[in-house]
Enzyme design. Sequence first.
Site, PDB file in Angstrom:
ATOM      1  N   ALA A 208      10.327  44.699  31.623  1.00  0.00           N
ATOM      2  CA  ALA A 208      10.916  45.452  32.729  1.00  0.00           C
ATOM      3  C   ALA A 208      10.105  45.465  34.020  1.00  0.00           C
ATOM      4  CB  ALA A 208      11.176  46.893  32.285  1.00  0.00           C
ATOM      5  N   CYS A 336      13.956  33.196  36.548  1.00  0.00           N
ATOM      6  CA  CYS A 336      13.883  32.780  37.953  1.00  0.00           C
ATOM      7  C   CYS A 336      13.255  31.395  38.040  1.00  0.00           C
ATOM      8  CB  CYS A 336      13.108  33.792  38.795  1.00  0.00           C
ATOM      9  SG  CYS A 336      11.416  34.084  38.251  1.00  0.00           S
TER      10      CYS A 336
END
Length: 415
Positions: A208, A336
């Site tokens: 997270a 990403c």
Amino acid sequence: MLNKITKWLSETPDFTSFRINRLKEFDIKNMKDHLETQSHELGVKQIPNTYLLKEDCLIIEKWPENVILEKSKNGVIVDVSCAIAVLRGAHVFAPGVLALPTSCKLNERVDVYGDLDRQCKRGLKVPYEGRKMYVGTGYLKMQRYQLFDNGVQPSGIAIHMLLPASRLPVINESIYPEGHILLQNLPSIVVGWVLNAKPDEHILDMCAAPGNKTTHLAEMSNNQAHIIALDKTKQKIDRISKNLDAHGITCVKVFPFNSEKCYTDSEGEINEPPFPLNSFDKVLLDAPCSGLGQRPQLANNITPKMLQSYKHVQRKLFEAAIKALKVDGILVYSTCTITEEENERMVAWVLEKHPNMQLVPAEPLLGGPGLPNVGLSNEQRIMVQRFGPENDPLRQVDDIYKNSIGFFIAKFIKK
């Protein structure tokens, strides 16, 4: 195709994206007023296009082509990370400055160059002879002794940027009270839309930190979901907690815990890790990855060995995510990066290794389809979304989603 992707990765996106906290009030006029001030500094009449893509996503485009500045006589060298931040619309902060001419005076115009060779010695006084790249022009706000001579790590804005070479507006969250808006890449915002957190759902965010996607999920649920956020170290957890406090979020519990071991065969409540099997309605696995989708990329020293290491971590995390997820629960996977191994081939591995995991459309489908011939059928490729420069007849993509960063999203249901 490789040359096209390499060129695309070396360029800066044409816009800046902010996520808006739907739990707080937002007035777009503040942003437009700030841009108006910048337009006066630059001596232009118009401001960049500014609009809400959705109620929680603000887009600001770059200055028009005719907005240019003449180079100054003074060149300042900054490190690569700082140069990238400047191209994305940041000021130059003191730790990023490597070299400053002795002739520079406070509030004087200076040109900023990134050290592409990473060889510039901090505090250099003579002209730097290595490879460098012009990244923008601004006003000097700190002197040499403040940057290099006081024996401690300097802090604060060293150069107030006027115009980056990318022509993106120099802008950050400080225009609004803390927690009202957040600089976030557009595909990262799309991840929240795909997971679509709702009140009373039990949601696990496995990796997270720093908490940007965590806060988005909480805001989407109107602060009414039951969210657990994990990351490995207390330092990362503290950063998540600070982010949650700034956003006014109370529905998230955070724990320093290795998500590879987040499940247990024992029965019990969803109070703290490890959690019982089949505990969560939804799981977000925003996995540790090679990060090769970040733009602009001015330099990269990742090794083939490092590249190969990520898939092993991602597979372990997938195993744990599947065990923690309820039957009929939703798992969203994102990276990403642009590598096939961490994206399409990872999805293919999950489908082969875990036949109880069903690939479903990662809606809203805003990025392009997955790459062909890397483990997925056309039917499967159309269900995932890859953000990049590719054109694929399977799905047309709006320009705004093609011109952010390299990113990948897949969505599964556990059967």
